[in-house]
Design a protein around this motif. Structure first.
Motif, PDB file in Angstrom:
ATOM      1  N   ALA A  31       0.841  -1.197   0.000  1.00 34.25           N
ATOM      2  CA  ALA A  31       0.000   0.000   0.000  1.00 34.25           C
ATOM      3  C   ALA A  31       0.875   1.244   0.000  1.00 34.25           C
ATOM      4  O   ALA A  31       1.823   1.355   0.778  1.00 34.25           O
ATOM      5  N   LEU A  65      -6.898  -7.577  -3.209  1.00 35.85           N
ATOM      6  CA  LEU A  65      -6.727  -6.173  -2.861  1.00 35.85           C
ATOM      7  C   LEU A  65      -7.148  -6.009  -1.409  1.00 35.85           C
ATOM      8  O   LEU A  65      -8.303  -6.267  -1.054  1.00 35.85           O
ATOM      9  N   HIS A  66      -6.186  -5.640  -0.557  1.00 34.76           N
ATOM     10  CA  HIS A  66      -6.425  -5.538   0.880  1.00 34.76           C
ATOM     11  C   HIS A  66      -7.010  -6.833   1.436  1.00 34.76           C
ATOM     12  O   HIS A  66      -7.902  -6.825   2.297  1.00 34.76           O
ATOM     13  N   ARG A  68      -8.857  -9.056  -0.088  1.00 31.22           N
ATOM     14  CA  ARG A  68     -10.090  -9.520  -0.717  1.00 31.22           C
ATOM     15  C   ARG A  68      -9.806  -9.981  -2.139  1.00 31.22           C
ATOM     16  O   ARG A  68      -9.173  -9.273  -2.918  1.00 31.22           O
ATOM     17  N   ARG A  78     -14.480  -3.316 -10.055  1.00 35.66           N
ATOM     18  CA  ARG A  78     -13.165  -2.939  -9.521  1.00 35.66           C
ATOM     19  C   ARG A  78     -12.916  -1.435  -9.602  1.00 35.66           C
ATOM     20  O   ARG A  78     -12.010  -0.919  -8.949  1.00 35.66           O
ATOM     21  N   GLN A  80     -14.250   1.035  -8.400  1.00 36.04           N
ATOM     22  CA  GLN A  80     -14.356   1.815  -7.167  1.00 36.04           C
ATOM     23  C   GLN A  80     -13.040   1.828  -6.393  1.00 36.04           C
ATOM     24  O   GLN A  80     -12.833   2.664  -5.528  1.00 36.04           O
ATOM     25  N   TRP A  81     -12.134   0.894  -6.725  1.00 38.84           N
ATOM     26  CA  TRP A  81     -10.837   0.829  -6.050  1.00 38.84           C
ATOM     27  C   TRP A  81      -9.666   1.065  -6.998  1.00 38.84           C
ATOM     28  O   TRP A  81      -8.613   1.504  -6.578  1.00 38.84           O
ATOM     29  N   ILE A  82      -9.860   0.711  -8.267  1.00 43.66           N
ATOM     30  CA  ILE A  82      -8.750   0.708  -9.225  1.00 43.66           C
ATOM     31  C   ILE A  82      -9.081   1.609 -10.403  1.00 43.66           C
ATOM     32  O   ILE A  82     -10.141   1.478 -11.026  1.00 43.66           O
ATOM     33  N   ARG A 110     -17.706   6.729  -6.783  1.00 42.78           N
ATOM     34  CA  ARG A 110     -17.922   6.211  -5.429  1.00 42.78           C
ATOM     35  C   ARG A 110     -19.149   6.823  -4.770  1.00 42.78           C
ATOM     36  O   ARG A 110     -19.278   6.791  -3.563  1.00 42.78           O
ATOM     37  N   VAL A 167      -9.920   6.386  -5.384  1.00 40.18           N
ATOM     38  CA  VAL A 167      -9.467   5.018  -5.610  1.00 40.18           C
ATOM     39  C   VAL A 167      -8.252   4.697  -4.743  1.00 40.18           C
ATOM     40  O   VAL A 167      -7.631   5.588  -4.164  1.00 40.18           O
ATOM     41  N   ASP A 168      -7.904   3.419  -4.679  1.00 38.77           N
ATOM     42  CA  ASP A 168      -6.749   2.961  -3.916  1.00 38.77           C
ATOM     43  C   ASP A 168      -5.547   2.662  -4.804  1.00 38.77           C
ATOM     44  O   ASP A 168      -4.395   2.832  -4.390  1.00 38.77           O
TER      45      ASP A 168
END
Length: 251
Positions: A31, A65-66, A68, A78, A80-82, A110, A167-168
């Motif tokens: 991260a 991812l984290h 999950r 995906r 919403q994160w990527i 989001r 996003v992450d």
């Protein structure tokens, strides 16, 4: 943290034209890390990004991812994160919509899909302030269509919209390759700053050796769908341009 575990992707399996694009790859992206990927054409770089983004599915293996598992989620789930920024500046924005409307669309990533999002004064002021920080003067042009902007300006705004979406993971797919040298440098500097400021986990694919050495905290080289070199930040700093160029016969 993005964890790639024993991932395999084969095209045309069992045929004479079979290609092993990703060969039992295991790779962990911590991260907040910024990893740069280099490699010859056909080494598997784009396939790796496609597998992470969900544009295609792995034949075997897991993507977490984290913690999950996401390897069977479609790309829209995906998102919403990527997020992914492509080489072509036209792919990240809607040319016919205004700058502000493009940011409204990005905000939906989001947020609940209700039509009033982004219409209030506070949202407009937030967009104004964030664009002003780019130093391009675009904050005074929020009502102008995105299509009249230069490629570099559109890429810079795409990066900013991605960050605002919360996003992450940020996938940078040769984002400066289609730009002139000055615009390319500006876009990469913006990307580097946003990654650091927002603590994103970033993966940059590039053919530009200077970019590969200037940006990121880790450098890996792919060949034949595998990681054949992997340098951490300290080792990466000792590399020279000539040394990295020597890895490739086609340079």
């Amino acid at each position: 943290m993005l964890d790639i575990q024993h991932v395999i992707k084969v095209f045309n399996s069992g045929k004479a034209t079979e290609v092993v694009a990703i060969a039992d790859m295991t790779l962990r992206l911590d991260a907040g890390s910024f990893t740069v990927v280099v490699g010859a054409n056909g080494s598997g770089k784009s396939t790796l990004l496609n597998l992470i983004a969900g544009s295609m599915y792995a034949d075997k293996g897991k993507l977490l991812l984290h913690g999950r598992e996401i390897q069977r989620l479609p790309d829209y789930r995906r998102a919403q994160w990527i997020a992914r920024v492509f080489q072509n500046p036209l792919m990240g924005t809607a040319a016919s919509l205004s700058i502000l409307d493009n940011f409204r669309m990005a905000a939906l990533r989001r947020s609940p899909k209700w039509m009033k999002i982004g219409v209030h004064k506070r949202f407009r002021e937030s967009v104004y302030d964030k664009i002003a920080a780019l130093g391009m003067g675009l904050e005074h042009k929020l009502a102008q269509p995105m299509g009249i902007l230069s490629g570099g300006q559109r890429q810079a705004l795409t990066l900013l919209m991605t960050v605002m979406a919360g996003v992450d993971v940020l996938l940078l797919d040769e984002p400066s390759a289609a730009l002139d040298p000055r615009s390319a440098r500006e876009v990469m500097e913006i990307a580097d700053r946003l990654v650091r400021e927002h603590g994103l986990t970033a993966l940059l694919v590039t053919h530009n050796i200077s970019e590969a050495l200037r940006y990121g905290s880790r450098l890996i080289q792919m060949e034949g769908g595998k990681v054949i070199r992997d340098y951490d930040q300290n080792t990466k700093k000792s590399l020279t341009h000539a040394e990295v160029v020597s890895w490739f016969d086609y340079y």
